[in-house]
Design a protein around this motif. Structure first.
Motif, PDB file in Angstrom:
ATOM      1  N   ASN A 138      15.345  -6.923   4.297  1.00 54.37           N
ATOM      2  CA  ASN A 138      13.689  -7.301   4.257  1.00 54.37           C
ATOM      3  C   ASN A 138      13.993  -8.989   3.888  1.00 54.37           C
ATOM      4  O   ASN A 138      14.908  -9.716   3.323  1.00 54.37           O
ATOM      5  N   GLU A 139      13.325  -9.738   3.745  1.00 56.29           N
ATOM      6  CA  GLU A 139      12.962 -11.171   3.700  1.00 56.29           C
ATOM      7  C   GLU A 139      13.744 -11.307   1.910  1.00 56.29           C
ATOM      8  O   GLU A 139      13.696 -10.232   0.999  1.00 56.29           O
ATOM      9  N   PRO A 140      14.035 -12.736   1.432  1.00 48.59           N
ATOM     10  CA  PRO A 140      15.462 -12.586   0.409  1.00 48.59           C
ATOM     11  C   PRO A 140      13.870 -12.244  -0.897  1.00 48.59           C
ATOM     12  O   PRO A 140      12.867 -12.098  -0.730  1.00 48.59           O
ATOM     13  N   VAL A 141      14.897 -10.806  -1.498  1.00 43.61           N
ATOM     14  CA  VAL A 141      14.075 -10.906  -2.692  1.00 43.61           C
ATOM     15  C   VAL A 141      14.408 -10.711  -3.732  1.00 43.61           C
ATOM     16  O   VAL A 141      15.574 -10.717  -3.630  1.00 43.61           O
ATOM     17  N   SER A 142      14.062 -11.300  -4.456  1.00 41.89           N
ATOM     18  CA  SER A 142      14.863 -11.384  -6.159  1.00 41.89           C
ATOM     19  C   SER A 142      15.465 -10.513  -7.172  1.00 41.89           C
ATOM     20  O   SER A 142      15.869  -9.914  -7.412  1.00 41.89           O
ATOM     21  N   TYR A 143      13.948  -8.749  -6.352  1.00 40.58           N
ATOM     22  CA  TYR A 143      14.015  -7.581  -7.470  1.00 40.58           C
ATOM     23  C   TYR A 143      13.575  -7.800  -8.769  1.00 40.58           C
ATOM     24  O   TYR A 143      14.503  -7.421  -9.996  1.00 40.58           O
ATOM     25  N   THR A 144      13.912  -9.217  -9.447  1.00 39.64           N
ATOM     26  CA  THR A 144      13.007  -8.991 -10.859  1.00 39.64           C
ATOM     27  C   THR A 144      12.543  -8.124 -11.431  1.00 39.64           C
ATOM     28  O   THR A 144      12.106  -7.629 -12.306  1.00 39.64           O
ATOM     29  N   HIS A 145      12.014  -7.280 -11.163  1.00 35.40           N
ATOM     30  CA  HIS A 145      10.731  -6.574 -10.970  1.00 35.40           C
ATOM     31  C   HIS A 145      11.728  -5.676 -11.104  1.00 35.40           C
ATOM     32  O   HIS A 145      10.887  -4.770 -11.925  1.00 35.40           O
ATOM     33  N   LEU A 146      12.938  -4.732 -11.572  1.00 35.63           N
ATOM     34  CA  LEU A 146      13.481  -3.534 -11.094  1.00 35.63           C
ATOM     35  C   LEU A 146      13.974  -4.067 -12.226  1.00 35.63           C
ATOM     36  O   LEU A 146      14.508  -4.773 -13.134  1.00 35.63           O
ATOM     37  N   ALA A 175       1.504  -1.250   0.104  1.00 33.68           N
ATOM     38  CA  ALA A 175       0.186  -0.138   0.132  1.00 33.68           C
ATOM     39  C   ALA A 175       1.167   1.359  -0.295  1.00 33.68           C
ATOM     40  O   ALA A 175       0.510   2.159  -0.466  1.00 33.68           O
ATOM     41  N   VAL A 176       1.992   1.580   1.004  1.00 33.11           N
ATOM     42  CA  VAL A 176       3.092   2.027   0.555  1.00 33.11           C
ATOM     43  C   VAL A 176       3.352   2.341  -0.809  1.00 33.11           C
ATOM     44  O   VAL A 176       3.331   3.839  -0.641  1.00 33.11           O
ATOM     45  N   GLY A 177       3.347   1.542  -1.509  1.00 33.51           N
ATOM     46  CA  GLY A 177       4.627   1.570  -2.282  1.00 33.51           C
ATOM     47  C   GLY A 177       4.068   1.568  -3.416  1.00 33.51           C
ATOM     48  O   GLY A 177       4.037   3.277  -4.354  1.00 33.51           O
ATOM     49  N   ARG A 178       2.883   1.737  -3.610  1.00 38.07           N
ATOM     50  CA  ARG A 178       1.111   1.977  -4.374  1.00 38.07           C
ATOM     51  C   ARG A 178       1.258   3.818  -4.658  1.00 38.07           C
ATOM     52  O   ARG A 178       0.938   4.183  -6.045  1.00 38.07           O
ATOM     53  N   ALA A 179       1.493   4.502  -3.017  1.00 41.88           N
ATOM     54  CA  ALA A 179       0.686   5.597  -2.853  1.00 41.88           C
ATOM     55  C   ALA A 179       1.664   6.408  -3.752  1.00 41.88           C
ATOM     56  O   ALA A 179       1.139   7.303  -3.496  1.00 41.88           O
ATOM     57  N   VAL A 210      11.703   2.304   3.882  1.00 39.97           N
ATOM     58  CA  VAL A 210      10.966   0.342   4.550  1.00 39.97           C
ATOM     59  C   VAL A 210      12.024  -0.696   4.738  1.00 39.97           C
ATOM     60  O   VAL A 210      11.409  -1.864   4.085  1.00 39.97           O
ATOM     61  N   SER A 211      13.017  -0.231   5.289  1.00 41.29           N
ATOM     62  CA  SER A 211      14.253  -1.682   5.945  1.00 41.29           C
ATOM     63  C   SER A 211      13.484  -1.958   6.434  1.00 41.29           C
ATOM     64  O   SER A 211      12.630  -1.724   7.394  1.00 41.29           O
ATOM     65  N   ARG A 212      14.039  -2.985   7.117  1.00 35.12           N
ATOM     66  CA  ARG A 212      13.093  -4.186   7.995  1.00 35.12           C
ATOM     67  C   ARG A 212      11.975  -4.611   7.862  1.00 35.12           C
ATOM     68  O   ARG A 212      11.284  -4.084   9.381  1.00 35.12           O
ATOM     69  N   ASN A 213      11.489  -4.777   7.359  1.00 32.78           N
ATOM     70  CA  ASN A 213       9.812  -5.199   7.124  1.00 32.78           C
ATOM     71  C   ASN A 213       9.343  -6.158   7.107  1.00 32.78           C
ATOM     72  O   ASN A 213       7.972  -6.487   6.588  1.00 32.78           O
ATOM     73  N   HIS A 214      10.479  -7.225   6.972  1.00 33.36           N
ATOM     74  CA  HIS A 214       9.258  -8.185   6.502  1.00 33.36           C
ATOM     75  C   HIS A 214       8.719  -8.089   4.941  1.00 33.36           C
ATOM     76  O   HIS A 214       8.000  -9.067   4.866  1.00 33.36           O
ATOM     77  N   ILE A 215       9.355  -7.918   3.824  1.00 33.94           N
ATOM     78  CA  ILE A 215       8.649  -6.583   2.655  1.00 33.94           C
ATOM     79  C   ILE A 215       9.460  -8.735   1.693  1.00 33.94           C
ATOM     80  O   ILE A 215      10.836  -8.847   1.953  1.00 33.94           O
ATOM     81  N   THR A 216       8.802  -9.219   0.674  1.00 37.23           N
ATOM     82  CA  THR A 216       9.134  -9.895  -0.147  1.00 37.23           C
ATOM     83  C   THR A 216       8.491  -9.349  -1.056  1.00 37.23           C
ATOM     84  O   THR A 216       8.234  -8.480  -1.660  1.00 37.23           O
ATOM     85  N   ASP A 217       8.529 -10.363  -2.555  1.00 34.12           N
ATOM     86  CA  ASP A 217       8.837 -10.003  -3.730  1.00 34.12           C
ATOM     87  C   ASP A 217       7.145  -8.973  -4.234  1.00 34.12           C
ATOM     88  O   ASP A 217       7.029  -7.978  -4.636  1.00 34.12           O
ATOM     89  N   ALA A 218       6.242  -9.633  -3.189  1.00 38.90           N
ATOM     90  CA  ALA A 218       5.099  -9.772  -3.579  1.00 38.90           C
ATOM     91  C   ALA A 218       4.703  -7.756  -3.680  1.00 38.90           C
ATOM     92  O   ALA A 218       4.003  -6.873  -3.947  1.00 38.90           O
ATOM     93  N   ALA A 219       5.342  -7.169  -2.019  1.00 37.64           N
ATOM     94  CA  ALA A 219       5.047  -5.898  -2.121  1.00 37.64           C
ATOM     95  C   ALA A 219       6.214  -5.420  -2.908  1.00 37.64           C
ATOM     96  O   ALA A 219       6.106  -3.935  -3.077  1.00 37.64           O
ATOM     97  N   VAL A 220       7.124  -5.986  -2.902  1.00 42.25           N
ATOM     98  CA  VAL A 220       8.475  -4.505  -3.843  1.00 42.25           C
ATOM     99  C   VAL A 220       7.418  -4.586  -5.643  1.00 42.25           C
ATOM    100  O   VAL A 220       7.844  -3.567  -6.090  1.00 42.25           O
ATOM    101  N   GLU A 221       6.846  -5.771  -5.686  1.00 39.72           N
ATOM    102  CA  GLU A 221       5.986  -5.399  -6.999  1.00 39.72           C
ATOM    103  C   GLU A 221       5.581  -3.796  -7.141  1.00 39.72           C
ATOM    104  O   GLU A 221       5.552  -2.995  -7.408  1.00 39.72           O
ATOM    105  N   GLY A 222       4.886  -3.103  -5.803  1.00 40.34           N
ATOM    106  CA  GLY A 222       3.910  -2.471  -5.279  1.00 40.34           C
ATOM    107  C   GLY A 222       5.218  -0.930  -5.750  1.00 40.34           C
ATOM    108  O   GLY A 222       4.048   0.049  -6.518  1.00 40.34           O
ATOM    109  N   PHE A 223       6.108  -1.141  -5.045  1.00 40.06           N
ATOM    110  CA  PHE A 223       6.736  -0.337  -4.728  1.00 40.06           C
ATOM    111  C   PHE A 223       7.083   0.707  -6.310  1.00 40.06           C
ATOM    112  O   PHE A 223       7.658   1.457  -7.066  1.00 40.06           O
ATOM    113  N   VAL A 224       7.500  -1.028  -7.363  1.00 41.79           N
ATOM    114  CA  VAL A 224       8.199  -0.322  -8.739  1.00 41.79           C
ATOM    115  C   VAL A 224       6.717  -0.093  -9.382  1.00 41.79           C
ATOM    116  O   VAL A 224       6.786   0.808 -10.395  1.00 41.79           O
ATOM    117  N   GLU A 225       5.644  -0.789  -9.478  1.00 38.09           N
ATOM    118  CA  GLU A 225       4.245   0.668  -9.782  1.00 38.09           C
ATOM    119  C   GLU A 225       4.050   1.489  -9.275  1.00 38.09           C
ATOM    120  O   GLU A 225       4.066   2.794 -10.214  1.00 38.09           O
TER     121      GLU A 225
END
Length: 171
Positions: free
Chosen positions: A163-171, A116-120, A132-147
């Motif tokens: 955060n949780e291991p994130v692949s950052y394939t969305h970036l 929600a923060v990412g989409r805002a 938003v470091s140290r918030n247990h964020i995974t790939d699902a939330a990273v997509e919101g930030f990218v958008e």
């Protein structure tokens, strides 16, 4: 907290920075502060980091973020905000017209609140730095930030560290 809120409400107040980090403030005290800040035109920086704000809704935080036109820096790291507060922040951040720095690190926003923060970011035109470091964020939330970032022209710093291991394939 009563005296601090009265100071914030005072029209001839010249205090523009408030740091009450690590002061055992609860969500009730935080609501009082945010209510006072909602229409304040002087305070530019507030740091409430390292206070346990869990245990209830911080409903005045959303209102403050949505309507305050002078607050440029808001520090809320390690406040145990959780995903519901993240969702509220996301809803109000898109309407904010002043905030330049928002620090939400270490709050267990998890994917839903972080998404929600990412989409805002799509609608926010003032934020330059978001932590938003140290918030247990995974790939699902990273997509919101990218958008959000795709449509945002102002954000310069996005901290997604520790955060949780994130692949950052969305970036």
């Amino acid at each position: 907290m009563d005296d601090l809120a009265l100071l914030i409400y005072k029209k001839d107040n010249k205090v523009n920075r408030i740091d009450v980090s690590n002061n055992k403030i609860t969500f009730l005290g935080a609501n009082f502060i945010f209510r006072a800040l909602t229409n304040n035109k002087v305070v530019k920086r507030v740091n409430l980091s390292s206070n346990n704000l869990s245990g209830g809704e911080i409903e005045d935080l959303s209102s403050c973020i949505r309507t305050n036109t002078s607050l440029e820096h808001l520090g809320l790291s390690d406040c145990q905000l959780g995903k519901s507060t993240g969702l509220s922040i996301g809803c109000s951040l898109g309407e904010n017209s002043a905030l330049k720095t928002l620090v939400l690190s270490g709050n267990s926003l998890v994917d839903e609140g972080s998404f929600a923060v990412g989409r805002a970011l799509e609608r926010n035109e003032t934020l330059k730095e978001l932590d938003v470091s140290r918030n247990h964020i995974t790939d699902a939330a990273v997509e919101g930030f990218v958008e959000g970032i795709v449509k945002n022209r102002e954000l310069e710093v996005l901290n997604l560290g520790e955060n949780e291991p994130v692949s950052y394939t969305h970036l």
